[in-house]
Design an enzyme around this catalytic site. Sequence first.
Site, PDB file in Angstrom:
ATOM      1  N   LYS A 242     151.669  82.288  40.775  1.00 47.40           N
ATOM      2  CA  LYS A 242     152.590  82.867  40.557  1.00 47.40           C
ATOM      3  C   LYS A 242     152.704  83.376  38.817  1.00 47.40           C
ATOM      4  O   LYS A 242     151.771  83.521  38.109  1.00 47.40           O
ATOM      5  CB  LYS A 242     154.080  81.447  40.889  1.00 47.40           C
ATOM      6  CG  LYS A 242     154.134  81.511  42.126  1.00 47.40           C
ATOM      7  CD  LYS A 242     154.690  81.972  43.502  1.00 47.40           C
ATOM      8  CE  LYS A 242     153.898  82.253  45.173  1.00 47.40           C
ATOM      9  NZ  LYS A 242     155.231  81.444  45.409  1.00 47.40           N
TER      10      LYS A 242
HETATM   11  C1  PLP Z   1     155.755  80.719  46.336  1.00 48.12           C
HETATM   12  C2  PLP Z   1     156.478  80.477  47.305  1.00 48.12           C
HETATM   13  C3  PLP Z   1     157.435  79.247  48.200  1.00 48.12           C
HETATM   14  C4  PLP Z   1     157.157  78.155  47.501  1.00 48.12           C
HETATM   15  O1  PLP Z   1     156.949  77.963  46.533  1.00 48.12           O
HETATM   16  P1  PLP Z   1     155.909  76.490  46.195  1.00 48.12           P
HETATM   17  O2  PLP Z   1     156.026  76.137  44.688  1.00 48.12           O
HETATM   18  O3  PLP Z   1     154.875  76.455  46.760  1.00 48.12           O
HETATM   19  O4  PLP Z   1     156.816  75.750  46.694  1.00 48.12           O
HETATM   20  C5  PLP Z   1     158.502  80.218  48.496  1.00 48.12           C
HETATM   21  N1  PLP Z   1     158.877  81.420  48.686  1.00 48.12           N
HETATM   22  C6  PLP Z   1     157.856  82.592  48.156  1.00 48.12           C
HETATM   23  C7  PLP Z   1     158.587  83.455  48.642  1.00 48.12           C
HETATM   24  C8  PLP Z   1     156.996  82.430  47.194  1.00 48.12           C
HETATM   25  O5  PLP Z   1     155.961  82.952  47.357  1.00 48.12           O
END
Ligand code: PLP
Length: 401
Positions: A208
């Site tokens: 991210k």
């Molecule tokens: C990455 C992501 C999540 C979950 O995040 P984590 O930190 O991996 O639990 C949820 N929704 C979307 C759209 C994501 O890209």
Amino acid sequence: MRVASRLCCRWPMPDRAPPEPGSVAASTFLPYGRQEIGDADIKAVVEALVGNWLTTGPRVAEFEQAFARHCGAPEGVAVNSGTAALHCAMRAVGVGPGDEVIAPAITFAASANAAIYEGATPVFADVEPGTLLIDPASVAARITSRTKAIVAVDYAGQPADYDALYALAKARGIRVVADACHSPGATYKGWKSGTLADISCFSFHPVKHLTTCEGGMCTTGDAEMAAHMRRFRNHGIDSDHRAREASGAHVYDMAELGYNYRLPDVQCALGLSQLKRLNGWIAARQQVAAWYDAAFEELPRVMPLHTHADRTHARHLYVVRLPPDISRDKVFASLRAAGIGANVHYAPVYLHSYYQARGYRAGLCPAAEQASREILTLPLFPAMSQADVQRVVEALTTATA
Ligand SMILES: *Cc1c(COP(=O)(O)O)cnc(C)c1O
């Protein structure tokens, strides 16, 4: 490493771990996403690590406030994943057994799973073919007397159409939660991601925009919901260990069944340090996207997704669509063979076997199912050069010829 030399370490510490043989870093493989860890991050983490509070310490509130301020939101609640953030949001908006929660078919499964954690039923809405954002017309068709919340996903980094969603939700008392895991820094009609819904959920997973290794955050303008989420992430107990140490009291109450979703102080130190570079990274991502956009104007068989003029795009993912007569899976395979980490985000959530076993069937969301066969995510991360982009474009030109 300067920081390490202050510590009592018996082992020589390299500036960076050398790439493992055969690993991504050791080859010319171009991954679809990659974190940036700098010396300032390492210093911040080491300082927290030798401090007094490894878990709930002063950096938690500091990171919450800094991140919330970055979004223009009054409150931030730090948790240990984006998934935990979504679960906190479901509890805070009052989703429970018998309720329905509408989520888009094209998203990471956690967007819908969070409703199931609270005993509710996910209902999948279709997506707009040009953007893969949740389609308000499909949401309208899915609303029932049991609908409690809509989870909008800012797919790839572009905010969903929150005005259209609130026009459906508000009069019916339905809450809107933003799965903003792709969109820190994005805007919708001038408003920043993190302020567009009742609660917005972010992830700090390494792919991210900024990372705390694992981590997440909920932002909200509602102080009561923020307090509820702080309790929920701490077993349902409303004072934490550090607050009790400060007050000298030992009594506490567990008012509801919560979880341990706390984000450690050490990881908040990393988040605080990373946050300083977030704007620059978003700009770098937008530059990479602009290089791709320019190249694909010359390549009509490769169609980037549409960006609405009333939004700025945080560019978490760069997604293109291929015409139905080209085999996406063959293009995917030839990119991988060329060392390019193409990916697919995502298959419709309800086609996963867990959802199939719960009775969801193919055909629910035709636009999502069609798109999921034609989309390809190309590498996009701040350190990418124009030459990297060129390499991807050339491989894609060959693969789609
Ligand atoms: C990455 C992501 C999540 C979950 O995040 P984590 O930190 O991996 O639990 C949820 N929704 C979307 C759209 C994501 O890209």
